[in-house]
Scaffold this active site. Structure first.
Site, PDB file in Angstrom:
ATOM      1  N   ASN A  16       0.819  -1.202   0.000  1.00 37.90           N
ATOM      2  CA  ASN A  16       0.000   0.000   0.000  1.00 37.90           C
ATOM      3  C   ASN A  16       0.857   1.257   0.000  1.00 37.90           C
ATOM      4  O   ASN A  16       0.829   2.009  -0.952  1.00 37.90           O
ATOM      5  CB  ASN A  16      -0.975   0.016   1.173  1.00 37.90           C
ATOM      6  CG  ASN A  16      -1.996   1.123   1.036  1.00 37.90           C
ATOM      7  OD1 ASN A  16      -2.681   1.219   0.035  1.00 37.90           O
ATOM      8  ND2 ASN A  16      -2.071   1.994   2.026  1.00 37.90           N
ATOM      9  N   ASP A  17       1.620   1.478   1.043  1.00 42.79           N
ATOM     10  CA  ASP A  17       2.344   2.739   1.174  1.00 42.79           C
ATOM     11  C   ASP A  17       3.352   2.976   0.056  1.00 42.79           C
ATOM     12  O   ASP A  17       3.490   4.108  -0.424  1.00 42.79           O
ATOM     13  CB  ASP A  17       3.058   2.822   2.532  1.00 42.79           C
ATOM     14  CG  ASP A  17       2.073   2.931   3.691  1.00 42.79           C
ATOM     15  OD1 ASP A  17       0.896   3.255   3.448  1.00 42.79           O
ATOM     16  OD2 ASP A  17       2.487   2.680   4.839  1.00 42.79           O
ATOM     17  N   VAL A  18       4.039   1.943  -0.418  1.00 41.54           N
ATOM     18  CA  VAL A  18       5.079   2.132  -1.445  1.00 41.54           C
ATOM     19  C   VAL A  18       4.497   2.393  -2.830  1.00 41.54           C
ATOM     20  O   VAL A  18       5.234   2.716  -3.759  1.00 41.54           O
ATOM     21  CB  VAL A  18       6.069   0.944  -1.509  1.00 41.54           C
ATOM     22  CG1 VAL A  18       6.824   0.807  -0.199  1.00 41.54           C
ATOM     23  CG2 VAL A  18       5.369  -0.341  -1.898  1.00 41.54           C
ATOM     24  N   ALA A  57       0.968   3.432   7.182  1.00 38.30           N
ATOM     25  CA  ALA A  57       0.733   4.852   7.460  1.00 38.30           C
ATOM     26  C   ALA A  57      -0.751   5.153   7.689  1.00 38.30           C
ATOM     27  O   ALA A  57      -1.112   6.264   8.049  1.00 38.30           O
ATOM     28  CB  ALA A  57       1.264   5.715   6.324  1.00 38.30           C
TER      29      ALA A  57
END
Length: 94
Positions: A16-18, A57
């Site tokens: 998700n975050d990357v 996050a």
């Protein structure tokens, strides 16, 4: 990232975050300025995730809602195995 537009499909499994474009689009967010894999620039993005929830996050991911993105929700292992089986079956039919 420079060649992302040449990819027909990007399959994102569990990340998700990357791959969260909020890092570029939502100034001041927790991941603002973080280097990303710009999957949204490919022709098609398919996310395999358990849910639409945020990553580490805990941020909503704008890529989920882009026109070239599809969500394949469920257990990643089972979903990936079913997807691979369907692709194998399709290739055998050709």
């Amino acid at each position: 990232n420079p060649d992302m537009e040449s990819n027909d499909v990007v399959l994102v499994v569990g990340a998700n975050d990357v791959v969260n474009s909020a890092a570029y689009e939502v100034e001041g967010c927790a991941i603002w300025g973080m280097p990303l894999i710009e999957v949204w620039r490919s022709k098609k993005v398919i996310f395999c995730k358990r849910s639409m929830g945020g990553g580490y996050a805990d941020l909503d991911n704008p890529v989920f809602y882009k026109e070239n993105t599809d969500m394949l929700l469920g257990d990643a292992k089972k979903t990936s195995e079913a997807l691979a089986a369907a692709v194998r079956q399709r290739l055998e039919a050709v």
